[in-house]
Scaffold this active site. Structure first.
Site, PDB file in Angstrom:
ATOM      1  N   GLU A  88       0.811  -1.222   0.000  1.00 20.82           N
ATOM      2  CA  GLU A  88       0.000   0.000   0.000  1.00 20.82           C
ATOM      3  C   GLU A  88       0.842   1.269   0.000  1.00 20.82           C
ATOM      4  O   GLU A  88       0.549   2.218  -0.724  1.00 20.82           O
ATOM      5  CB  GLU A  88      -0.940   0.019   1.207  1.00 20.82           C
ATOM      6  CG  GLU A  88      -2.130  -0.920   1.109  1.00 20.82           C
ATOM      7  CD  GLU A  88      -1.780  -2.363   1.423  1.00 20.82           C
ATOM      8  OE1 GLU A  88      -0.641  -2.637   1.855  1.00 20.82           O
ATOM      9  OE2 GLU A  88      -2.658  -3.222   1.237  1.00 20.82           O
ATOM     10  N   HIS A 143      -9.995  -4.268  11.314  1.00 21.11           N
ATOM     11  CA  HIS A 143     -10.656  -4.163  10.015  1.00 21.11           C
ATOM     12  C   HIS A 143     -11.971  -3.394  10.086  1.00 21.11           C
ATOM     13  O   HIS A 143     -12.796  -3.507   9.193  1.00 21.11           O
ATOM     14  CB  HIS A 143     -10.918  -5.558   9.437  1.00 21.11           C
ATOM     15  CG  HIS A 143      -9.699  -6.231   8.927  1.00 21.11           C
ATOM     16  ND1 HIS A 143      -8.705  -6.693   9.757  1.00 21.11           N
ATOM     17  CD2 HIS A 143      -9.274  -6.502   7.667  1.00 21.11           C
ATOM     18  CE1 HIS A 143      -7.749  -7.252   9.028  1.00 21.11           C
ATOM     19  NE2 HIS A 143      -8.053  -7.132   7.761  1.00 21.11           N
TER      20      HIS A 143
END
Ligand SMILES: Cc1ncc(C[n+]2csc(CCOP(=O)(O)OP(=O)(O)O)c2C)c(N)n1
Ligand SMILES: [Mg+2]
Lengths: 341, 456
Positions: free
Chosen positions: B190, B259
């Protein structure tokens, strides 16, 4: 794919360098050195503030590599960026005025020493976060490949930055997608006060691409001709569509990391020895004189011309007004994308 | 000519220092680079190098002197052939040219002519437009496909966006239509691909960077903020990053603390970013198209739970929704409920429940957090005199906190009750089903808050 220790020496590479080019190298390197000395002086006088990282000692790296570029090639680097900007032809006045935070600076005084850009010269900054410019450089190369031209991007970073995770991420993507980017590690042997040996057990940065399939080479960064030769080879590789290339350029910074670094992590003798025995500018000066490509008088004239350019940039940087207060509120959002404008 | 050597500034914060030691004596020859003195700054002891060559004519500040101001003369340097008398001359005060032009104190506020809210009430699409039913997922895909047809510099990059057709199937069919050059599977890096996307934007392309979820964008947040959001400013307008960072944001279901986080308030904090958090499919489509065309970096926060929901979407060849324009989903006179993204589900549900009890809520969907449509909110609050904000994120420094502050500043006299911010609880998201339910904001909590501000 291979990683090579040491590349063509300056003496050998020197064979195909003209006297004119040699003089230009001397001029360009000396301009950077004198400019940086002046910046250091202005810092001492309080005219330049904050962080100010000088490039003194490393001049041959950018000057040698710029000699291998063509119009359209891009460059991006860290906060130690003054040399890169002068070497790619940016105006010393605009650079110095940015250092003093004035309206006439490249970023209207809003960027400072570490953050300057020039669309015209394809100079994409000036980045303050160690390692950030590496994926950005790969992205610039991505844009050229996407558009189908043969431009090459030079992504410069330090030996300290080389240990950043995003560099490994970028190597992988750059080779995966055959991006025309040259990763230039300016190994000046220190990241602030941490020597290479104290930061890694794998100090041969030119070998770090092997795992990803990227060719790499170690280059003597105190020999501008060797740097140019290595640059030409890397550029040819990229332009031929063969993907990225790594150049680990061994260099040395004479000054502290930034103006406020007392540099207690190395001895005065260590610095002095390299200055006296390995100085890149002195090297070219000797080549010019012993090869009878220039006379002492000619070189004195170059010195004088440079002094004038640097003084002029300093005067401009002092006289240029501070940015208008309204500038606080501009350039936060664009109406049209500046790169397309 | 003799020159004065001045006390140097040797750190960003140094105003004065101690002249600890002279390493040269009067009469010594000095060459550039010689260390002439040691100076103690606020941070360290620094060696002070000579910049020019000459002879040290006179020491003006003896060693051991503390409190020497930056730029005070500390010695006189003589040029070749000069004698000590030149030192005396150099010492005489000369009028100094003003170095930096003085400036008036900054007035840090853009001009605001009239503080009364003026909401934009124009419809998003013309009256009578044919509509079709679509999921948010399909609307997002169509938005990207339409913009990729329109501008060949737009490309999509992210994990599993191409061959897998998207981890949440948002990019379904895009690889087939646009090919591998423009729909690019990335490694799981990322930080790297966000930075690469910024570079591609600098280079003139229009990247759409998909994060599999925004939780993973925390690895990339340095590039989002330091590289994408700030470059336009730092370059004095020369360069910027016109691009979209998009992906699902917030809690899905039972995926635990790492998450399940709402980043709306985080990104809304950053000047230079635009932040979109749509609720309906039509808004998702119209706003994503605007985001791709916008010349600035845009954070586009989607929601996994909303992906499968169906809404009416205008059946138009090309329609966009502007940023900074809120949408009133339901009119009412008793209370203003302000929300965005998934919070709209809870808000609309609460409004239904409240209506059954005779409380008419006006429900506003902000749609974008930056720019944000204060005017629609303020005009409504001036009418209802009460306000409840609803979001999924954590309570401290929530976006609702910010709205409360603005309402207090600009509509204080209109308020009949304090503004209440309904938010997620101040805990990492638990995994256990019962606890997760407790951690999330619910429509019942919104109902309760409304009753509190309406004193029922
Ligand atoms: C991510 C990050 N961490 C730390 C810093 C502080 N810092 C600035 S420069 C530097 C050393 C970098 O050394 P190197 O990459 O070798 O480059 P050089 O300064 O030698 O040119 C550090 C630690 C930073 N700017 N960014
Ligand atoms: Mg270094």
């Amino acid at each position: 794919m291979a990683a090579r220790k040491g590349s063509a020496s300056g003496a050998k590479a020197g064979a195909n360098v003209s006297a004119e080019e040699l003089k230009k190298f001397y001029h360009d390197m000396l301009l950077i050195r004198r400019f940086e000395e002046k910046a250091g002086q202005l810092y001492g006088m309080g005219l330049i503030g904050g962080f100010c990282h000088l490039y003194i000692g490393q001049e041959a790296v950018v000057v040698g590599l710029e000699a291998a570029t063509k119009e359209g090639d891009k460059r991006v680097t860290s906060y130690r960026d003054h040399g890169h900007m002068l070497a790619c032809g940016m105006d010393p006045k605009g650079v110095m005025a940015e250092l003093t935070g004035r309206e006439g600076g490249y970023s209207k005084g809003k960027g400072g020493s570490m953050h300057m850009f020039s669309k015209e010269k394809h100079f994409y900054g000036g980045h303050g976060i160690v390692g950030a410019q590496v994926p950005i450089g790969a992205g610039l190369a991505f844009s050229d490949k996407y558009k189908g031209n043969d431009n090459v991007t030079f992504a410069y970073f330090g030996d300290g930055a080389a240990n950043q995770g995003q560099v490994a991420e970028t190597y992988n993507m750059a080779e995966l997608w055959d991006l025309p980017v040259i990763f230039v590690i300016e190994n000046n042997q220190y990241a602030m006060g941490t020597s290479v040996q104290r930061a890694t057990k794998s100090p041969d940065f030119y070998e770090r691409g092997i795992a990803y399939g990227i060719e790499g080479e170690e280059v003597d960064g105190m020999d501008v001709l060797a740097v140019k030769a290595a640059g030409e080879k890397a550029v040819a590789h990229c332009r031929a569509g063969k993907g990225p290339y790594i150049l680990e350029i061994k260099t040395y910074r004479y000054r502290g990391h930034s103006m406020s670094d007392p540099a207690k992590y190395r001895t005065r003798e260590e610095v002095q020895k390299i200055r006296e025995e390995r100085d890149a500018i002195e090297h070219v000066r000797q080549l010019l004189l012993t090869g009878k490509h220039a006379t002492e008088d000619e070189l004195k004239q170059i010195d004088k011309d440079i002094k004038a350019i640097v003084n002029e940039s300093a005067d401009f940087a002092k006289e240029s007004p501070e940015p208008a207060l309204e500038e606080l509120w501009t350039d936060i959002y664009a109406e049209t994308a500046p790169q397309n404008a | 000519m003799a020159t004065k050597i001045l006390m140097p500034a040797l750190s960003p914060t140094m105003e004065e220092g101690t002249l600890a030691k002279w390493l040269k004596k009067e009469g010594d020859a000095i060459s550039a680079g010689d260390i002439i003195a040691e100076i103690e700054t606020d941070k360290a002891t620094m060696e002070f190098e000579a910049v020019d060559e000459g002879t040290l004519g006179k020491i003006l500040v003896p060693e051991g002197t503390s409190g020497v101001k930056v730029n005070d003369p500390i010695a006189v340097l003589l040029e070749e052939g000069e004698d000590a008398s030149a030192a005396e001359e150099a010492e005489a005060p000369k009028p100094e040219a003003a170095a930096a032009p003085a400036s008036a104190p900054a007035q840090a506020k853009p001009a605001e002519a009239d503080d009364m809210p003026k909401p934009d009430t124009t419809p998003d699409w013309p009256e009578g437009t044919k509509m079709k039913t679509q999921t948010v997922r399909e609307a997002l895909r169509d938005a990207m496909a339409e913009e990729m047809r329109r501008d060949e510099n737009v490309f999509l990059m992210g994990e599993e966006v191409a061959e897998y057709q998207g981890a949440y199937k948002i990019s379904q069919g895009l690889l087939d239509e646009f090919g591998a050059k423009r729909v690019i599977d990335t490694p799981i890096t990322e930080h790297g691909f966000a930075g690469l996307g910024v570079g591609a934007a600098f280079g003139g392309l229009r990247p759409i960077v998909e994060f599999m979820t925004f939780n993973f964008a925390m690895q990339a947040i340095d590039h989002i903020i330091n590289s994408a959001a700030k470059t336009l400013y730092m370059s004095g307008g020369q360069m910027g990053a016109p691009m979209v960072f998009r992906g699902p944001n917030g809690a899905a279901a039972r995926v635990g603390a790492q998450h399940s986080q709402d980043y709306g308030a985080w990104y809304a904090h950053i000047p230079g970013l635009k932040v979109v958090q749509p609720y309906s499919a039509a808004d998702a489509k119209g706003l994503l198209k605007s985001a791709i065309r916008d010349p600035n970096p845009v954070i586009f926060l989607e929601n996994e739970i909303l992906y499968g929901r169906s809404f009416e979407v205008p059946d138009l060849e090309d329609f966009t929704i502007p940023f900074g324009k809120a949408k009133i989903w339901r009119e009412g006179a008793d209370v203003t409920i302000v929300s965005w993204g998934i919070g709209m589900s809870h808000s609309l549900e609460a409004a239904e429940k409240l209506a059954k009890e005779g409380i008419e809520a006006e429900v506003i969907d902000l749609r974008t957090l930056r720019p944000v449509d204060y005017d629609t909110v303020l005009a409504s609050v001036m009418k209802t005199n009460r306000c409840v904000t609803v979001e999924e994120g954590f309570p401290v420094a929530s976006f609702g906190n910010h709205l409360s502050a603005v309402i207090m500043e600009r509509a204080f006299d209109y308020l009949d009750a304090p503004v209440i911010n309904c938010t997620g609880k101040d805990v990492p998201m638990p995994y256990a089903a019962n606890l997760e339910k407790l951690a999330l904001v619910t429509s019942d909590e919104v109902v309760e808050a409304v009753k509190k501000v309406t004193y029922r």
